[in-house]
Design an enzyme around this catalytic site. Structure first.
Site, short mmCIF file in Angstrom:
data_model
loop_
_atom_site.label_atom_id
_atom_site.label_comp_id
_atom_site.label_asym_id
_atom_site.label_seq_id
_atom_site.Cartn_x
_atom_site.Cartn_y
_atom_site.Cartn_z
N TYR A 144 0.82 -1.22 0.00
CA TYR A 144 0.00 0.00 0.00
C TYR A 144 0.85 1.27 0.00
CZ TYR A 144 -4.10 -2.88 1.06
OH TYR A 144 -5.11 -3.81 1.02
N LYS A 194 3.25 -15.55 1.65
CA LYS A 194 3.14 -16.24 0.36
C LYS A 194 4.56 -16.59 -0.07
CE LYS A 194 0.55 -17.62 -3.13
NZ LYS A 194 -0.28 -18.84 -3.00
N ASP A 226 -3.32 -18.14 0.94
CA ASP A 226 -4.50 -18.77 0.31
C ASP A 226 -5.07 -19.85 1.23
OD1 ASP A 226 -2.02 -19.89 -0.21
OD2 ASP A 226 -2.57 -20.74 -2.14
N ASP A 250 -5.43 -6.93 5.58
CA ASP A 250 -6.63 -6.19 5.20
C ASP A 250 -7.74 -7.17 4.84
OD1 ASP A 250 -8.35 -4.22 4.43
OD2 ASP A 250 -7.19 -3.52 2.72
N ASP A 254 -11.00 -8.61 7.60
CA ASP A 254 -12.41 -8.38 7.27
C ASP A 254 -13.16 -9.71 7.18
OD1 ASP A 254 -12.23 -5.70 7.30
OD2 ASP A 254 -12.93 -5.37 5.25
#
Ligand code: NAD
Length: 365
Positions: A144, A194, A226, A250, A254
């Site tokens: 980000y 990852k 994943d 993020d 959620d």
């Protein structure tokens, strides 16, 4: 009695339902102060409320207050009346500014689902009843913020790219936050990355292992993102604490919040290197119900518990609040967002008062 060593809490109610829900948390705080908790309390302005008075969503006076306090309890900011305000003066900008100003790099998002509310989840009640996991998300680095980032046109083709980048110091400081949090819980930390594809994740994993040497009492595991997403919706109760980067966190936080099905119940914390923190419910200012006295104050009351635990080291007070919330739910009190069946919903202040009565009982035992 207070002196200069007394920790100071800054209260920023904000907009919409913010003042209503923060009032209930302040009642809880005052009850603890009445029972010997030594803290100073100060109030300030942020978001739309600050813009209305000063034409800035994060005014100078709030900056000074934020710098001099030990922890901040925030309600929520925003509202449709500010839709036409220039972007850099909108209420939400005040929130981004205070996070950046205090360098709040660690975001702690618990996903708690009390057994009494298990039917609110989209998963089967037995998969989520008593769910209690904590996601620690890196908040100020990663893709980000990474440079270079650009959208461009090359040979008449539109192209865009971002950069996922972490240095070892950024990884190690979030690792310390996560290990310390795990030490206060069930001592199991799952680092999500990852590493089968990304160099940045390989470094992430290396540094997690190095920092682990300092926390031998915590069990560390690694999981690809994943698989972590899959496991969160398959068997979320397997996790205690998860630590991950900005982008992965993020998404996963959620998803974890939605496992609980009740946005009005979830607290959060954002911490900096000095353990100064800002504590707030994960929901927004809910303009659709503001002023009606029906908002659920529990996420804010539970945010106060996190504040006492993580910034003031008052574990007992934090647990007392959490126990009072559980007792209140067990007695059947429900605001309209968590009401089930034909039960009559209680108001914001009735919910706060019920927590207060239970807290008094717990303290006096
Ligand atoms: P929201 O979280 O405010 O509301 C979403 C839905 O959940 C609404 O129906 C609302 O009534 C309900 N809800 C939220 N909190 C509740 C509570 N405590 N009790 C009962 N019901 C509750 O999200 P939104 O509607 O997308 O955003 C409204 C405003 O809040 C916007 O201006 C947005 O920018 C702002 N916002 C602020 C924050 C923050 O301050 N951290 C976070 C998200 C959104």
């Amino acid at each position: 009695m207070t002196n200069s060593n007394t920790p100071k809490i800054l209260i920023l109610p904000g907009d919409g339902i913010g003042p209503e829900i923060v009032d209930e948390a302040v009642k809880v705080l005052e009850c603890l102060r009445g029972n010997g908790l030594l803290v100073e309390v100060e109030h300030g302005l942020i978001g739309g409320a600050a813009y209305d008075e000063t034409r800035s969503p994060f005014p100078e006076q709030t900056i000074a207050q934020a710098e001099s306090c030990d922890a901040i309890l925030l309600g929520a900011v925003g509202g449709p009346q500010y839709d036409e305000v220039e972007r850099h003066l909108r209420p939400e900008q005040g929130l981004l500014d205070i996070r950046a100003h205090l360098n709040l790099f660690a975001n702690l998002r618990p996903a708690l689902l009390y057994a009494e509310l298990a039917s609110a989840s989209s998963l089967k009640p037995e998969l989520v009843a008593n769910l209690d996991l904590l996601i620690v998300r890196e908040l100020t680095g990663g893709i980000y913020f990474g440079q270079p980032r650009e959208q461009l046109i090359e040979n008449n083709v539109r192209r865009a790219y971002n950069t996922m980048v972490y240095d070892e110091n950024e990884i190690s400081r979030i690792a310390h936050v996560a290990f310390l949090a795990a030490q206060k819980r069930d001592k199991r930390l799952c680092s999500v990355d990852k590493a089968n594809v990304l160099e940045v994740s390989l470094l992430w994993r290396e540094v997690m292992e190095e920092v682990h040497q300092q926390y031998p009492d915590v069990e560390l595991s690694h999981m690809y993102v994943d698989n972590a997403a899959m496991q969160l919706v398959r068997a979320p109760k397997q996790f205690d604490v998860m630590v991950t980067s900005n982008l992965f966190g993020d998404i996963l936080s959620d998803a974890a919040a939605m496992l609980t099905g009740s946005i009005g119940m979830l607290p959060s914390a954002s911490l900096n290197q000095e353990n100064k923190g800002m504590y707030e419910p994960i929901h927004g200012s809910a303009p659709d119900i503001a002023g009606q006295g029906i908002a659920n104050p529990l996420a804010t009351i539970l945010s106060l518990a996190m504040l006492l635990r993580y910034s003031l080291n008052q574990e007992m007070a934090a647990q007392n609040i959490e126990q009072a919330v559980i007792a209140t739910l067990q007695q059947g009190a429900r605001t309209q967002d968590i009401v089930d069946g034909n039960i009559q919903a209680v108001s914001t202040s009735d919910m706060g008062n019920a927590v207060l009565v239970n807290l008094q009982k717990i303290i006096s035992v």
